[in-house]
Design a protein around this motif. Sequence first.
Motif, mmCIF file in Angstrom:
data_model
loop_
_atom_site.group_PDB
_atom_site.id
_atom_site.type_symbol
_atom_site.label_atom_id
_atom_site.label_comp_id
_atom_site.label_asym_id
_atom_site.label_seq_id
_atom_site.Cartn_x
_atom_site.Cartn_y
_atom_site.Cartn_z
ATOM 1 N N ASP A 217 0.812 -1.224 0.000
ATOM 2 C CA ASP A 217 0.000 0.000 0.000
ATOM 3 C C ASP A 217 0.839 1.266 0.000
ATOM 4 N N ARG A 218 1.961 1.243 0.710
ATOM 5 C CA ARG A 218 2.784 2.443 0.855
ATOM 6 C C ARG A 218 4.265 2.060 0.828
ATOM 7 N N LEU B 232 4.197 -1.738 -5.612
ATOM 8 C CA LEU B 232 3.178 -0.804 -5.134
ATOM 9 C C LEU B 232 1.850 -1.024 -5.849
ATOM 10 N N GLY C 188 -1.449 3.379 -4.670
ATOM 11 C CA GLY C 188 -0.558 3.417 -3.513
ATOM 12 C C GLY C 188 0.351 4.630 -3.531
#
Length: 348
Positions: free
Chosen positions: A186-187, A206, A210
Amino acid sequence: MSASTIPHGADQRRGPLRPGERVQLTDEKGRMNTITLTPGGAFHTHRGYLPHDELIGASEGCVVTNTAGHKYQALRPLLSDFVLSMPRGAAVVYPKDAGQIVTMADIFPGARVVEAGVGSGALSISLLRAVGDGGYLHSYERREEFADIARGNVETFFGGAHPAWSISLGDFQDEVVKKEEPGSVDRVVLDMLAPWECLDAVATVLAPGGVWINYVATVTQLSRTAEAIRADGRFTEPESWESMVRGWHVEGLAVRPDHRMVAHTGFLLTARRLAEGVEGLTPKRRPSKTGFAAEDVQAWTGDAEDWNAEGLGERQVSDKKLRRAAKDAASTVQRGAFKDAPEAGGPE
């Protein structure tokens, strides 16, 4: 709330002061010292000493008196206090920047996050607080000494190993694609010298939508990262900024800015992953003469071998200092009340 549902580390932030905890002692002149409570230990100054046993079992916020009659106010350190006083090898990400990273990268409970450039673990602690026990944080670090320091500081802060955290040794761009499924993260949070070298790795792991956030120290790093992201086409237009914090002196009618402030520490730059196969929109700008060619970038930013800590003006950390910091971080955990907690995830 049952003991099994209490978020990890939450019980370390409340209740009586316990052996192994770090405590801030502030005297009547506002001078602050941070100690680790040890049964039978004592806090010594040239103005007497204070037995640790007088603090163990006492309520947070108590006021105690040492053998010479000097008073101290005892409180647990806040996260910002802990980060600035913990053992370190590399420079830490300042609390003002860690707060910006957590908010502007939208680090949410349960998020799957990867980071690189662990340093002393300051940012890792903030990220773990944000993702929570049900989240996922995989940290990548090139140097084993830094990984040891970070592990000790994280365990000290949370009172043991955090269930959402693992740490691996190696280069981020090589290791992350081996350990994370494509589009599963997600990050991505990078605190490193040359984040543009990780473009392909970040784009691979990613998820669409994201956030990729970079923390860099110099204008040259900021510019080269932004231009690389624009040229790649798989991300949104990058956004960049820095934050400065200035405290104020407020006493009666004497209300003015402090003479000193936490000014430049680093730049933050974010971009978001586009859907696979989609080319990003190029912002429409008026024609200008501000553009530059690839050879201009090369002339300004130097060759690849120029991108090192010394070239960017960062202080070199000696091996001796790293070993001492790692020993201090591990020692703090071992003296704690939670030294029997399960071990943190070691290097994979």
